[in-house]
Design a protein around this motif. Structure first.
Motif, short mmCIF file in Angstrom:
data_model
loop_
_atom_site.label_atom_id
_atom_site.label_comp_id
_atom_site.label_asym_id
_atom_site.label_seq_id
_atom_site.Cartn_x
_atom_site.Cartn_y
_atom_site.Cartn_z
N GLN A 92 -21.90 19.63 7.37
CA GLN A 92 -21.25 18.36 7.74
C GLN A 92 -19.86 18.31 7.12
OE1 GLN A 92 -23.62 14.68 7.44
NE2 GLN A 92 -21.87 13.74 6.42
N VAL A 93 -18.87 18.04 7.95
CA VAL A 93 -17.49 17.93 7.48
C VAL A 93 -17.04 16.49 7.64
CG1 VAL A 93 -15.12 18.71 7.79
CG2 VAL A 93 -17.01 20.32 8.13
N ASN A 94 -16.71 15.86 6.52
CA ASN A 94 -16.24 14.47 6.52
C ASN A 94 -14.73 14.47 6.30
OD1 ASN A 94 -18.94 13.64 6.69
ND2 ASN A 94 -19.15 13.57 4.47
N VAL A 95 -14.01 13.94 7.27
CA VAL A 95 -12.55 13.87 7.19
C VAL A 95 -12.16 12.42 6.91
CG1 VAL A 95 -10.37 14.29 8.38
CG2 VAL A 95 -12.32 15.79 8.80
N TYR A 96 -11.54 12.19 5.75
CA TYR A 96 -11.08 10.87 5.36
C TYR A 96 -9.56 10.83 5.55
CZ TYR A 96 -15.64 10.60 3.09
OH TYR A 96 -16.99 10.61 2.83
N ARG A 97 -9.14 10.06 6.54
CA ARG A 97 -7.71 9.96 6.85
C ARG A 97 -7.21 8.57 6.46
NH1 ARG A 97 -4.72 7.92 11.05
NH2 ARG A 97 -2.66 8.85 11.34
N TYR A 98 -6.33 8.54 5.49
CA TYR A 98 -5.74 7.27 5.06
C TYR A 98 -4.53 6.96 5.93
CZ TYR A 98 -8.62 7.37 0.84
OH TYR A 98 -9.67 7.37 -0.03
N ARG A 99 -4.45 5.74 6.39
CA ARG A 99 -3.32 5.31 7.21
C ARG A 99 -2.86 3.93 6.76
NH1 ARG A 99 -4.80 1.56 11.02
NH2 ARG A 99 -7.03 1.35 11.45
N ALA A 100 -1.62 3.59 7.11
CA ALA A 100 -1.07 2.29 6.73
C ALA A 100 -1.82 1.16 7.44
CB ALA A 100 0.42 2.23 7.06
N LYS A 101 -2.13 0.13 6.72
CA LYS A 101 -2.83 -1.01 7.31
C LYS A 101 -1.94 -1.76 8.28
CE LYS A 101 -5.56 -5.08 6.06
NZ LYS A 101 -6.08 -5.92 4.94
N TYR A 102 -0.65 -1.82 7.97
CA TYR A 102 0.30 -2.52 8.84
C TYR A 102 1.42 -1.55 9.20
CZ TYR A 102 -2.03 -6.61 6.88
OH TYR A 102 -2.99 -7.53 6.48
N GLU A 103 1.47 -1.15 10.46
CA GLU A 103 2.56 -0.34 10.97
C GLU A 103 3.70 -1.25 11.41
OE1 GLU A 103 2.64 2.80 10.82
OE2 GLU A 103 0.54 3.41 10.50
N SER A 104 4.83 -0.65 11.81
CA SER A 104 5.99 -1.43 12.24
C SER A 104 5.68 -2.25 13.50
CB SER A 104 7.18 -0.50 12.50
OG SER A 104 6.83 0.49 13.46
N ILE A 105 4.88 -1.68 14.40
CA ILE A 105 4.54 -2.43 15.61
C ILE A 105 3.64 -3.62 15.28
CG2 ILE A 105 2.53 -0.96 16.08
CD1 ILE A 105 3.15 -1.30 19.05
N GLU A 106 2.80 -3.48 14.25
CA GLU A 106 1.96 -4.61 13.84
C GLU A 106 2.80 -5.67 13.14
OE1 GLU A 106 -2.33 -2.57 13.03
OE2 GLU A 106 -0.74 -2.18 11.60
N LEU A 107 3.82 -5.25 12.39
CA LEU A 107 4.73 -6.22 11.78
C LEU A 107 5.42 -7.04 12.86
CD1 LEU A 107 6.35 -7.34 9.35
CD2 LEU A 107 7.94 -5.44 9.67
N PHE A 108 5.90 -6.40 13.90
CA PHE A 108 6.55 -7.11 15.00
C PHE A 108 5.56 -8.06 15.69
CE2 PHE A 108 7.95 -7.45 19.43
CZ PHE A 108 9.26 -7.86 19.26
#
Length: 531
Positions: free
Chosen positions: A425-441
């Motif tokens: 089993q391969v678990n890939v944990y990808r961290y990403r920004a909670k608020y991107e620029s499009i979400e800010l807009f």
């Protein structure tokens, strides 16, 4: 008498008469500005502004103004609260669980819990050893040292006072007298799977000195240490592969008589170094250890996000493919440099590869004075990490396996390790920004819409109206009499100081005397005659 046509004298053309407009009073100017502003606001597309301007009564205007200001206050409060969260740079984690057909192979660190080899030590220091006088009695008491009633190898054993040499063995002594990679790792293969990389090749095993829980140095070997390679790509095998290791613990070479025969093993990332005595498990003869591998891959975000990771792979390439590849190795390198700069030696429990001498007891005072706090602060987590977890099961060697092997194996001193990659089993944990620029807009647009009911077109129209009103005020300001008088005074001053002034320029024409006035021409439009 002759008639002569004499042209009639034409009357001079009168100059047009310009009547000056009557200047407006201050009240008229203020009324004009107010009317212009009112007309502009009535045409505004900004919600609430035309309603306030066109309200029929003062009470209605005050109420609508109060509602409008309250909406602006709510908008500013909610927007500021969101921006505080946005600039904290929170992150989210996306987890992807897969069972791919090919999986990465971990790194394995193998150690013998015995430190010095007895035969080599007695050959190097014969005065510190003594022979066994009663061999039959000795073999009956310690059968692991004997075979067919005789002692394996030399019959010399270290004396009691020589035991201190194992506890205080230096790096040079451990390199000479420690256990070799073979026969410690006497067999390594992937079963029926053919591999094209040197995973099980004895010459690729990396020796490393570790300190056990009792402070004694042990010579171990790391299989698949990628930080020693020119490429960080991990070798991969199909999921049907089974890695089989046979470890020979060489009990006949044990330095201390009566010490339990055992080894130490650890599974970890090929980009890292791990002490098997602290984070591994113990293996014993006549046992089979079956492990199921699980891989965890993490991709973090750098500053200013909360994970604040460091791309050690990029730094490793910049440093000429050398240097730490994880936070742990970064801390160990920093500790090594601090100790070398202060005491010219390396701590015995340091886990960074080096060729320096370990610190002796004489340097204990110096090493205690070194401050290592900043090493834990400056080293942040790695942006790309691969860790391996495993489930361990221990079983006894079956009699059928013991009697039906390809070659005769003495299981009294041998350990079998089976690493299964099936259903890995391969678990890939990808961290990403909670608020991107499009979400800010989107968030800000939602706040504007729900509080002010304003669209982007209305906002641009209002900004255009403000710019037009500003231009109108500037024109009025320039046309005021006071500004005109100031401009006239500045112009007169500039003309008086210009290059045409005869008093201020050395190259001006000299003053012409009064008797040369006949050289000047005077032309009067009023007395001119046009033929």
């Amino acid at each position: 008498m002759y008639d002569t046509d004499i042209p009639a004298q034409r009357a001079p053309t009168p100059y047009p008469v310009f009547r000056k407009k009557k200047p407006k009073s201050e009240s008229e100017k203020e009324n004009e500005i107010a009317e212009y502003c009112k007309e502009m606001l009535q045409k505004s597309m900004l919600t609430g502004v035309p309603q306030i301007v066109t309200a029929p009564t003062t009470r209605s205007k005050v109420f609508k103004t109060f509602v409008f200001l309250g909406s602006i206050t709510g908008f500013l409060y909610q927007t500021s609260a969101f921006l505080v969260m946005y600039f904290a740079y929170p992150t989210l984690v996306d987890v992807q669980v897969t069972t791919p057909p090919y999986v990465d192979v971990p790194s394995i660190t193998v150690c013998n819990r015995n430190g010095l080899r007895r035969n080599e030590y007695c050959r190097l220091k014969p005065n510190n050893c003594e022979p066994v006088t009663n061999v039959p009695k000795f073999c009956s008491s310690y059968p692991i040292f004997c075979a067919n009633g005789t002692i394996k190898g030399s019959n010399m054993f270290p004396r009691e006072f020589a035991m201190i040499d194992e506890a205080s063995a230096t790096q040079e002594i451990m390199e000479k007298l420690g256990h070799n990679s073979y026969p410690l790792i006497s067999s390594c293969n992937f079963g029926d799977v053919n591999v094209t990389f040197d995973y099980c090749k004895n010459t690729t095993f990396t020796p490393f000195m570790f300190q056990d829980l009792y402070g004694k140095m042990k010579k171990c070997y790391i299989i698949n240490a990628r930080w020693t390679k020119s490429s960080l790509n991990l070798p991969m095998v199909p999921t049907r592969a089974v890695l089989r290791l046979i470890l020979d613990l060489e009990p006949e070479e044990y330095f201390r008589i009566g010490r339990p025969v055992a080894g130490q093993l650890a599974i970890h990332s090929p980009w890292n170094i791990l002490n098997p005595f602290n984070e591994g498990f113990t293996v014993k003869p006549r046992k089979t250890y079956i492990m199921q591998i699980k891989e965890n891959i993490k991709n973090l975000l750098p500053w200013p996000y909360q994970t604040n990771c460091t791309d050690y792979i990029k730094k490793w390439e910049i440093r000429g493919r050398n240097g730490p590849l994880s936070k742990q190795m970064c801390v160990e390198e920093c500790i090594l440099n601090q100790t070398m700069n202060s005491c010219s030696c390396v701590l015995t429990n340091n886990l960074y590869p080096h060729n320096f001498n370990f610190c002796a007891e004489a340097t204990d005072y110096c090493t205690r004075q070194v401050n290592y706090t900043h090493c834990f602060v400056k080293c942040s987590p790695e942006c790309h990490t691969r860790d391996f977890e495993y489930t361990l099961r221990e079983e006894d060697i079956e009699l059928e396996i013991e009697n039906h092997t390809e070659r005769k194996i003495n299981w009294n001193k041998t350990v079998e390790i089976l690493i299964l990659f099936k259903r890995t089993q391969v678990n890939v944990y990808r961290y990403r920004a909670k608020y991107e620029s499009i979400e800010l807009f989107s968030f800000l647009g939602g706040f504007v819409g729900i509080w002010l009911g304003v669209s982007l077109i209305a906002l641009l129209d209002f900004m255009e109206s403000l710019a037009t009103f500003f231009v109108f005020l500037v024109d009025r300001f320039k046309a005021s009499p006071r500004i005109s008088n100031i401009r006239s005074a500045i112009g007169s001053r500039l003309r008086s100081n210009s290059i045409f002034s005869t008093d201020s320029t050395p190259w001006a024409r000299p003053h012409i005397p009064h008797h040369n006035n006949n050289l000047r021409v005077s032309f009067d439009h009023r007395n001119s005659v046009i033929p």
